[in-house]
Design an enzyme around this catalytic site. Structure first.
Site, PDB file in Angstrom:
ATOM      1  N   LYS A  31      28.972 -39.460  56.432  1.00  0.00           N
ATOM      2  CA  LYS A  31      28.494 -39.716  57.616  1.00  0.00           C
ATOM      3  C   LYS A  31      28.055 -41.181  57.904  1.00  0.00           C
ATOM      4  CE  LYS A  31      23.808 -40.091  56.670  1.00  0.00           C
ATOM      5  NZ  LYS A  31      23.303 -41.065  56.497  1.00  0.00           N
ATOM      6  N   ASP A 158      18.973 -34.434  56.195  1.00  0.00           N
ATOM      7  CA  ASP A 158      20.413 -34.473  56.824  1.00  0.00           C
ATOM      8  C   ASP A 158      21.302 -33.374  56.489  1.00  0.00           C
ATOM      9  OD1 ASP A 158      20.722 -35.480  54.250  1.00  0.00           O
ATOM     10  OD2 ASP A 158      21.582 -37.422  54.892  1.00  0.00           O
TER      11      ASP A 158
HETATM   12  O1  C5P Z   1      14.745 -35.481  53.237  1.00  0.00           O
HETATM   13  P1  C5P Z   1      15.209 -36.483  52.074  1.00  0.00           P
HETATM   14  O2  C5P Z   1      14.871 -35.869  51.050  1.00  0.00           O
HETATM   15  O3  C5P Z   1      16.824 -36.983  52.097  1.00  0.00           O
HETATM   16  O4  C5P Z   1      14.606 -37.761  52.165  1.00  0.00           O
HETATM   17  C1  C5P Z   1      14.380 -38.444  51.321  1.00  0.00           C
HETATM   18  C2  C5P Z   1      13.216 -39.598  51.436  1.00  0.00           C
HETATM   19  O5  C5P Z   1      13.313 -40.154  52.752  1.00  0.00           O
HETATM   20  C3  C5P Z   1      11.834 -38.692  51.672  1.00  0.00           C
HETATM   21  O6  C5P Z   1      11.180 -38.489  50.696  1.00  0.00           O
HETATM   22  C4  C5P Z   1      11.074 -39.862  52.545  1.00  0.00           C
HETATM   23  O7  C5P Z   1      10.641 -40.827  51.696  1.00  0.00           O
HETATM   24  C5  C5P Z   1      12.252 -40.357  53.304  1.00  0.00           C
HETATM   25  N1  C5P Z   1      12.423 -39.627  54.717  1.00  0.00           N
HETATM   26  C6  C5P Z   1      11.612 -40.157  55.774  1.00  0.00           C
HETATM   27  N2  C5P Z   1      11.697 -39.490  56.995  1.00  0.00           N
HETATM   28  C7  C5P Z   1      12.813 -38.958  57.275  1.00  0.00           C
HETATM   29  C8  C5P Z   1      13.669 -38.790  56.226  1.00  0.00           C
HETATM   30  C9  C5P Z   1      13.514 -39.293  55.100  1.00  0.00           C
HETATM   31  O8  C5P Z   1      10.491 -40.798  55.343  1.00  0.00           O
HETATM   32  N3  C5P Z   1      12.917 -38.443  58.420  1.00  0.00           N
END
Ligand code: C5P
Length: 323
Positions: A31, A158
């Site tokens: 993406k 995502d």
């Molecule tokens: O959700 P995901 O595991 O992909 O996110 C990885 C990291 O990115 C999270 O632990 C956080 O530190 C950061 N993140 C965030 N806000 C979001 C998505 C991700 O702070 N909306």
């Protein structure tokens, strides 16, 4: 496929007899974020964001084969991609198995990695979503897409997007989705420096509330609705970009290069390090790429994809090249 890859076996039940079922191959698409705006920090540590996700025709391939009941094995053809529980595809298979205890079988997943990691392209999340979709079918679980999306959100913000794919607005931490009209008339020149960015690192450095997030988000959506690339491009922005570029000036260098070559818009995708330019055709994108030689950047010419993943009909043993 690298046969020396480490594999992880987390639980074995039953007699060890694999169930019947031919191997199947899925494509899992990457993406771009057509804008990413940060509204604030949340109590749970995540950030509240506005974004527009766009699937692109750059994909990993995942081969699913039967394994003894309860066994999950994940490996890839790249040594820097984790095998076993650290791989999001493994987590997806384990989550589905634990949610549907008794109905799930075992699975061996081989990932042919084509989507660069640490580039803001969501390759690991897309692999996880494709695994949810593929195993829902393979294990005949009959779960609705909405259930797969809910499970996906437990793996990554995502992942729900990648279950749906196409063109979707995202809110919350990125998991609350709104379908948008398919973006058909665009091509992208995606440029990657030799640099991998950690998403938590980028979010931790972002300055919050400095940009006109709501209006830019609306303009991008309107541009997509009207198929107006100039409008879309003019509103593009990414609140993580300044923070990443402050540490890695090459981000700004690529951005300026693409802007100076007549792209309708330019932005970093996700937490980087990929930066893309919006163009009206692959020919235009090719012409800009031709001027990049000698810079040491990697470039991909990509088009929007209407789906996040899909099952390929050809035999699982056949070899395929990158998109
Ligand atoms: O959700 P995901 O595991 O992909 O996110 C990885 C990291 O990115 C999270 O632990 C956080 O530190 C950061 N993140 C965030 N806000 C979001 C998505 C991700 O702070 N909306």
């Amino acid at each position: 496929m690298n046969d020396s890859e480490a594999r992880s076996r987390i639980r074995t039940q039953g007699t060890g007899e694999p169930a019947a079922g031919a191997p199947v191959v899925y494509e899992a698409f990457a993406k771009l974020n057509l804008g990413l705006w940060i509204l604030g920090k949340r109590r749970d540590g995540y950030h509240e964001i506005l974004t527009v996700y766009q699937s692109i025709d750059l994909s990993d391939e995942l081969v699913f084969e039967d394994a003894p009941d309860g066994v999950i094995e994940v490996g890839s053809d790249r040594p820097d991609v984790p095998s076993g529980p650290a791989n999001l595809a493994f987590q997806a298979a384990a989550l589905l198995r634990d949610e549907c205890d008794g109905r799930a079988g075992g699975v061996r997943v081989r990932i042919r990695k084509r989507i660069p990691s640490g580039a803001g392209l969501g390759g690991g999340s897309s692999d996880a979503a494709a695994t949810l979709v593929a195993l829902n079918e393979r294990w005949a679980l009959g779960l609705e897409a909405a259930v797969l999306e809910r499970l996906g959100a437990r793996i990554g913000s995502d992942v729900p997007f990648f279950v749906r794919g196409g063109t979707q607005a995202g809110r919350g931490r990125g998991e609350i989705l709104e379908p948008l009209r398919a973006l058909e008339n665009a091509a992208f020149l995606l440029v990657l420096p030799d640099l991998q960015i950690s998403t938590p690192w980028a979010f931790a450095r972002a300055k919050i509330g400095l940009t006109r997030s709501g209006s830019a988000f609306s303009m991008v959506k309107l541009g997509i609705q009207d198929g107006d690339l100039r409008r879309l491009g003019a509103a593009l922005g990414n609140d993580l970009e300044a923070a990443v570029a402050a540490e890695y000036p090459v981000i700004e260098e690529i951005h300026s290069f693409l802007e100076s070559r007549g792209c309708a818009g330019v932005a970093m995708t996700g937490s980087g390090s990929g930066v893309f330019g919006v163009l009206g055709s692959l020919d235009q994108a090719r012409a800009v790429r031709a001027e990049m030689s000698g810079k040491g950047w990697t470039a991909f010419l990509v088009r929007p994809s209407a789906t996040g993943n899909r099952r390929l009909e050809r035999a699982a043993g056949a070899r395929g090249g990158p998109a």
